[in-house]
Design a protein around this motif. Structure first.
Motif, mmCIF file in Angstrom:
data_model
loop_
_atom_site.group_PDB
_atom_site.id
_atom_site.type_symbol
_atom_site.label_atom_id
_atom_site.label_comp_id
_atom_site.label_asym_id
_atom_site.label_seq_id
_atom_site.Cartn_x
_atom_site.Cartn_y
_atom_site.Cartn_z
ATOM 1 N N SER A 1 10.215 101.347 -4.003
ATOM 2 C CA SER A 1 10.040 101.162 -5.388
ATOM 3 C C SER A 1 11.257 101.352 -6.243
ATOM 4 C CB SER A 1 8.896 102.013 -5.784
ATOM 5 O OG SER A 1 9.174 103.132 -6.416
ATOM 6 N N LEU B 1 7.822 93.324 -3.940
ATOM 7 C CA LEU B 1 6.721 93.123 -5.042
ATOM 8 C C LEU B 1 5.641 92.954 -6.043
ATOM 9 C CD1 LEU B 1 6.855 90.772 -5.419
ATOM 10 C CD2 LEU B 1 7.227 90.854 -6.247
ATOM 11 N N THR B 2 7.310 90.993 -4.987
ATOM 12 C CA THR B 2 6.698 90.370 -5.953
ATOM 13 C C THR B 2 7.098 89.730 -5.397
ATOM 14 O OG1 THR B 2 6.327 89.714 -4.461
ATOM 15 C CG2 THR B 2 5.737 89.308 -4.762
ATOM 16 N N PRO C 1 1.847 92.411 -9.937
ATOM 17 C CA PRO C 1 3.089 93.186 -9.943
ATOM 18 C C PRO C 1 4.097 92.665 -8.921
ATOM 19 C CG PRO C 1 1.460 94.333 -8.647
ATOM 20 C CD PRO C 1 0.761 93.108 -9.210
ATOM 21 N N TYR D 1 6.643 93.682 -5.832
ATOM 22 C CA TYR D 1 6.769 94.717 -4.813
ATOM 23 C C TYR D 1 8.104 94.613 -4.092
ATOM 24 C CZ TYR D 1 1.634 95.218 -5.058
ATOM 25 O OH TYR D 1 0.332 95.425 -5.472
ATOM 26 N N SER E 1 5.408 98.891 -5.601
ATOM 27 C CA SER E 1 5.642 98.241 -6.895
ATOM 28 C C SER E 1 6.958 98.704 -7.495
ATOM 29 C CB SER E 1 4.486 98.526 -7.862
ATOM 30 O OG SER E 1 4.379 99.898 -8.171
#
Length: 326
Positions: free
Chosen positions: A11, A15-16, A98, A100, A121
């Motif tokens: 993190s 995502l993403t 979100p 990652y 995330s």
């Protein structure tokens, strides 16, 4: 590219899989105890003896990711994998809402074989974000997701599990198994997550800077987080992320790019742009698509869809396209 995927690991981190992205509204996920299996769903038992830690120079590259810490025999058993190995090469973030950061465990000896992806995330998350992510998944009309009692709650199917833990969303995703097996894998990921170092907010490539000013205009704000990287084929991935919007550029290799453009070419909302061998911006979704030669498609994706001005996306396409067309 699920970009729903790097930049490796974890993190902001973090995502993403969405193809592909913060939540909204006041919805909340069920308030459940941490790290318990769903009462009606059996779970796997973690291996009593942890798997051996890799030794040698490669260890420093992978030691501080969730993937490096996970119970590899549990992964192997749960997914019926012939082998389980940590992939050291960074992979692009799964860019979406979100977004990652991703690490991977290879599940075969083939470089193109199946993998287990573990995402964290890039932005902090709440129960409202979890509820929004579950609602967005439900809108895809995929396999129905069921609540799971991992961390502060989550949801899962026979291919993935998403859960909230200590202010981040986590996603464990791989080949088809059963919901119970993904609960077990999510529980192991939740056990391993504490103490994993956070990734830097800004992971950038100099090449992507040509699009930053235009990206801010598309999104209506400067990016809070950046996730630039490269695909397996070596094409650049550029990603700009805020709490409410995302914009990214990437490329994919296809057998017949001209045929792949057929539906886009005919769409009534496609606005032609003089880029590559042919290019379009969809005036309804804002998405840009450019064909380069016979085997490459460039995707310029704003999220949420339909919230951008077509002229701003055209300006962004003009700025970023030289990364893919030169």
């Amino acid at each position: 590219m699920r970009i729903r995927p790097v930049v490796a690991a974890v993190s902001v981190m973090g995502l993403t899989w969405l193809s592909g992205c913060g939540g909204s509204g006041n919805e909340t996920a069920p308030n459940v105890p941490p790290l318990q299996s769903v009462p009606t769903t059996p779970t796997e038992t973690p291996t009593e003896t942890p798997s051996a830690t890799p030794s040698g120079p490669a260890t420093a590259k992978v030691a501080d990711t969730i993937c490096a810490r996970m119970d590899q025999p549990l992964v192997q058993r749960s997914l019926a994998a012939p082998v389980v190995t940590i992939q050291e090469k960074p992979v692009p973030a799964d860019i979406g809402i979100p977004t990652y950061d991703i690490c991977q465990l290879a599940l075969s000896t083939s470089p193109t074989g199946p993998v287990l992806k573990v995402g964290t995330s890039v932005l902090p998350a709440t129960k409202a974000d979890l509820a929004a992510a579950q609602k967005a998944y439900a809108a895809t009309r995929g396999e129905p997701a069921k609540p799971i009692a991992v961390g502060q709650g989550g949801y899962g199917t026979s291919r993935f599990a998403v859960f909230l833990l200590t202010g981040r969303l986590y996603k464990v995703e791989g080949p088809a198994a059963t919901p119970a097996k993904y609960v077990a894998l999510a529980q192991d990921a939740a056990r391993q997550a504490p103490g994993v170092p956070e990734a830097a907010p800004l992971i950038t490539r100099p090449d992507c800077e040509r699009g930053t000013s235009a990206a801010a205009k598309v999104m209506g704000a400067e990016a809070m987080v950046r996730r630039d990287g490269a695909t397996a084929a070596g094409d650049v991935v550029c990603g700009w992320i805020t709490a409410t919007s995302v914009l990214y550029s990437t490329a994919r290799r296809v057998p017949d790019a001209e045929q792949a453009m057929s539906a886009i070419r005919k769409a009534p909302t496609s606005q032609s742009v003089p880029l590559g061998d042919e290019g379009y911006v969809d005036t309804a979704t804002g998405r840009g698509t450019i064909r380069v030669g016979t085997d490459k498609i460039v995707d310029l994706v704003p999220l949420p869809a339909g919230k951008t001005k077509p002229d701003d996306m055209v300006a962004f396409a003009l700025a970023i396209s030289p990364l893919y067309t030169r």
